[in-house]
Design a protein around this motif. Structure first.
Motif, PDB file in Angstrom:
ATOM      1  N   LEU A 286     -32.994  20.551 -70.829  1.00 46.65           N
ATOM      2  CA  LEU A 286     -33.639  20.841 -72.076  1.00 46.65           C
ATOM      3  C   LEU A 286     -35.147  21.754 -71.752  1.00 46.65           C
ATOM      4  N   ILE A 287     -35.332  22.954 -72.278  1.00 44.68           N
ATOM      5  CA  ILE A 287     -36.332  23.742 -72.042  1.00 44.68           C
ATOM      6  C   ILE A 287     -37.106  23.910 -73.187  1.00 44.68           C
ATOM      7  N   LYS A 288     -38.477  23.311 -73.175  1.00 44.88           N
ATOM      8  CA  LYS A 288     -39.320  23.366 -74.331  1.00 44.88           C
ATOM      9  C   LYS A 288     -40.326  24.523 -74.234  1.00 44.88           C
ATOM     10  N   ILE A 289     -40.475  25.189 -75.479  1.00 43.51           N
ATOM     11  CA  ILE A 289     -41.358  26.290 -75.231  1.00 43.51           C
ATOM     12  C   ILE A 289     -42.839  25.626 -75.410  1.00 43.51           C
ATOM     13  N   ASN A 290     -43.368  26.065 -74.558  1.00 47.92           N
ATOM     14  CA  ASN A 290     -45.030  25.620 -74.780  1.00 47.92           C
ATOM     15  C   ASN A 290     -46.167  26.694 -75.233  1.00 47.92           C
ATOM     16  N   GLY A 291     -45.374  28.189 -74.889  1.00 49.93           N
ATOM     17  CA  GLY A 291     -46.199  29.379 -75.191  1.00 49.93           C
ATOM     18  C   GLY A 291     -45.503  30.492 -74.703  1.00 49.93           C
ATOM     19  N   PRO A 292     -46.015  31.744 -74.899  1.00 46.09           N
ATOM     20  CA  PRO A 292     -45.283  32.850 -74.399  1.00 46.09           C
ATOM     21  C   PRO A 292     -44.949  32.896 -72.742  1.00 46.09           C
ATOM     22  N   THR A 293     -45.837  32.335 -72.247  1.00 45.34           N
ATOM     23  CA  THR A 293     -45.389  32.115 -70.588  1.00 45.34           C
ATOM     24  C   THR A 293     -45.563  30.736 -70.155  1.00 45.34           C
ATOM     25  N   SER A 294     -45.084  29.821 -70.877  1.00 49.58           N
ATOM     26  CA  SER A 294     -45.110  28.335 -70.351  1.00 49.58           C
ATOM     27  C   SER A 294     -44.028  27.595 -70.931  1.00 49.58           C
ATOM     28  N   CYS A 295     -43.551  26.615 -70.386  1.00 48.63           N
ATOM     29  CA  CYS A 295     -42.651  25.734 -70.702  1.00 48.63           C
ATOM     30  C   CYS A 295     -42.366  24.364 -69.975  1.00 48.63           C
ATOM     31  N   THR A 296     -41.952  23.487 -70.813  1.00 41.65           N
ATOM     32  CA  THR A 296     -41.430  22.243 -69.985  1.00 41.65           C
ATOM     33  C   THR A 296     -39.883  21.910 -69.800  1.00 41.65           C
ATOM     34  N   LEU A 297     -39.442  21.874 -68.499  1.00 46.51           N
ATOM     35  CA  LEU A 297     -38.039  21.611 -68.242  1.00 46.51           C
ATOM     36  C   LEU A 297     -37.860  20.313 -67.843  1.00 46.51           C
ATOM     37  N   THR A 298     -37.078  19.689 -68.697  1.00 49.31           N
ATOM     38  CA  THR A 298     -36.359  18.305 -68.644  1.00 49.31           C
ATOM     39  C   THR A 298     -35.083  18.310 -68.100  1.00 49.31           C
ATOM     40  N   TYR A 299     -34.863  17.486 -67.074  1.00 50.36           N
ATOM     41  CA  TYR A 299     -33.431  17.410 -66.417  1.00 50.36           C
ATOM     42  C   TYR A 299     -32.841  16.140 -66.450  1.00 50.36           C
ATOM     43  N   LEU A 300     -31.555  15.944 -66.774  1.00 49.95           N
ATOM     44  CA  LEU A 300     -31.041  14.832 -66.795  1.00 49.95           C
ATOM     45  C   LEU A 300     -29.468  15.029 -66.350  1.00 49.95           C
ATOM     46  N   ALA A 301     -28.945  14.095 -65.334  1.00 49.18           N
ATOM     47  CA  ALA A 301     -27.611  14.283 -64.798  1.00 49.18           C
ATOM     48  C   ALA A 301     -27.356  12.606 -64.780  1.00 49.18           C
ATOM     49  N   GLN A 302     -26.085  12.311 -65.275  1.00 49.94           N
ATOM     50  CA  GLN A 302     -25.387  10.957 -65.058  1.00 49.94           C
ATOM     51  C   GLN A 302     -23.903  11.523 -64.139  1.00 49.94           C
ATOM     52  N   VAL A 303     -23.980  11.196 -63.012  1.00 55.01           N
ATOM     53  CA  VAL A 303     -22.667  11.914 -62.121  1.00 55.01           C
ATOM     54  C   VAL A 303     -22.420  10.456 -61.423  1.00 55.01           C
ATOM     55  N   ASP A 304     -21.121  10.088 -61.537  1.00 62.89           N
ATOM     56  CA  ASP A 304     -20.151   9.422 -60.433  1.00 62.89           C
ATOM     57  C   ASP A 304     -19.824  10.474 -59.404  1.00 62.89           C
ATOM     58  N   PRO A 305     -20.615  10.024 -58.051  1.00 63.01           N
ATOM     59  CA  PRO A 305     -20.081  10.785 -56.983  1.00 63.01           C
ATOM     60  C   PRO A 305     -18.730  10.600 -56.370  1.00 63.01           C
ATOM     61  N   ARG A 306     -18.065   9.597 -56.901  1.00 62.05           N
ATOM     62  CA  ARG A 306     -16.998   8.681 -56.459  1.00 62.05           C
ATOM     63  C   ARG A 306     -17.130   8.135 -54.915  1.00 62.05           C
ATOM     64  N   GLY A 307     -16.636   7.083 -54.860  1.00 63.31           N
ATOM     65  CA  GLY A 307     -16.517   6.506 -53.518  1.00 63.31           C
ATOM     66  C   GLY A 307     -17.940   5.510 -53.369  1.00 63.31           C
ATOM     67  N   SER A 308     -17.835   4.870 -52.534  1.00 65.59           N
ATOM     68  CA  SER A 308     -18.898   4.096 -51.922  1.00 65.59           C
ATOM     69  C   SER A 308     -19.957   4.646 -50.999  1.00 65.59           C
ATOM     70  N   LEU A 309     -21.401   4.982 -51.495  1.00 65.28           N
ATOM     71  CA  LEU A 309     -22.143   5.829 -50.672  1.00 65.28           C
ATOM     72  C   LEU A 309     -23.002   4.839 -49.979  1.00 65.28           C
ATOM     73  N   PRO A 310     -23.530   5.299 -48.922  1.00 64.55           N
ATOM     74  CA  PRO A 310     -24.284   4.516 -47.870  1.00 64.55           C
ATOM     75  C   PRO A 310     -25.737   4.571 -48.579  1.00 64.55           C
ATOM     76  N   LYS A 311     -26.777   3.611 -48.579  1.00 66.23           N
ATOM     77  CA  LYS A 311     -28.060   3.465 -49.340  1.00 66.23           C
ATOM     78  C   LYS A 311     -28.980   4.684 -48.794  1.00 66.23           C
ATOM     79  N   TRP A 312     -28.606   5.204 -47.467  1.00 61.29           N
ATOM     80  CA  TRP A 312     -29.657   6.212 -47.116  1.00 61.29           C
ATOM     81  C   TRP A 312     -29.270   7.359 -47.827  1.00 61.29           C
ATOM     82  N   VAL A 313     -28.141   7.866 -48.704  1.00 61.81           N
ATOM     83  CA  VAL A 313     -27.896   8.790 -49.297  1.00 61.81           C
ATOM     84  C   VAL A 313     -28.627   8.758 -50.476  1.00 61.81           C
ATOM     85  N   VAL A 314     -28.404   7.609 -51.095  1.00 61.06           N
ATOM     86  CA  VAL A 314     -29.304   7.092 -52.428  1.00 61.06           C
ATOM     87  C   VAL A 314     -30.705   7.579 -52.323  1.00 61.06           C
TER      88      VAL A 314
END
Length: 231
Positions: A117-145
């Motif tokens: 979601l890219i919110k327009i704040n002004g002619p040269t300014s914005c706020t970007l919000t990023y969201l991802a719900q992803v199943d990487p598949r498999g059991s991952l080690p804690k250090w990856v998280v």
């Protein structure tokens, strides 16, 4: 700037950052432009637009590097976008495509929902919000998280900010008028219908146990050199 990263059956990555010196339209262009993505996304292995469903929806492929020696991942997603008076929206989720089955050298991940979601704040300014719900598949080690939450996730928006600052100069030299995400008549991708696709469900994919994989310390000099080439 704030971030959230947890691991249940999937990764939940969320971040928000204000770009005080970049127009919202520029960030929107950067997120769409696959040719430019190769310049700034150092985790990317390959990306391509496969086919179009409508003037604001297509199917694409993306593969990315994971921390060694965890296997790299890829996804096939249906993406749609919308331009509003005060913001730009891009969302996607995983689908199956007969011409892009899972590969032996990569683990097929599942994107339940991801978007910007890219919110327009002004002619040269914005706020970007990023969201991802992803199943990487498999059991991952804690250090990856931990690495994803402490290093990889925060870097996403920082790199995107830098890439957005450099994009106008790059675009002037690379098909400056070609923006099919804004000009549908420029889109030459083959057409595809919804009945050629199906939802990619996590339970239909192979489960890979990587929980006991130990981290390999990469040479920092090589990493910095690679980032410098792509910066």
């Amino acid at each position: 700037m704030n971030f959230l990263c947890v691991l249940t059956l999937f990764f939940l990555l969320q971040g928000s950052m204000t770009f005080p010196d970049v127009a919202a339209e520029t960030v929107y262009d950067v997120l769409h432009d696959t040719g430019y993505r190769k310049k700034w996304d150092v985790n990317m292995i390959e990306t391509r637009d496969i086919a179009r469903l409508s003037v604001n929806a297509d199917v694409g492929y993306y593969s990315w590097k994971c921390p060694k020696p965890v296997k790299n991942r890829d996804v096939v997603t249906l993406r749609s976008w919308l331009v509003m008076p005060d913001c730009y929206i891009i969302i996607n989720f995983s689908v199956k495509h007969s011409m892009y089955p899972p590969r032996r050298d990569l683990i097929r991940a599942v994107s339940f929902l991801a978007g910007y979601l890219i919110k327009i704040n002004g002619p040269t300014s914005c706020t970007l919000t990023y969201l991802a719900q992803v199943d990487p598949r498999g059991s991952l080690p804690k250090w990856v998280v931990n690495k994803s939450s402490q290093y990889l996730a925060p870097k996403i928006l920082q790199k995107l900010h830098k890439a957005s600052l450099q994009y106008p100069a790059w675009k002037k030299k690379h098909n400056s008028d070609f923006k099919p995400w804004l000009n549908p008549e420029q889109n030459t991708l083959p057409r595809i219908s919804l009945n050629e696709l199906s939802l990619q469900r996590a339970e239909s994919l192979e489960h890979v146990d990587e929980s006991q994989v130990c981290e390999v310390k990469e040479d920092r000099g090589d990493s910095e050199e690679e980032e410098g080439k792509n910066g």
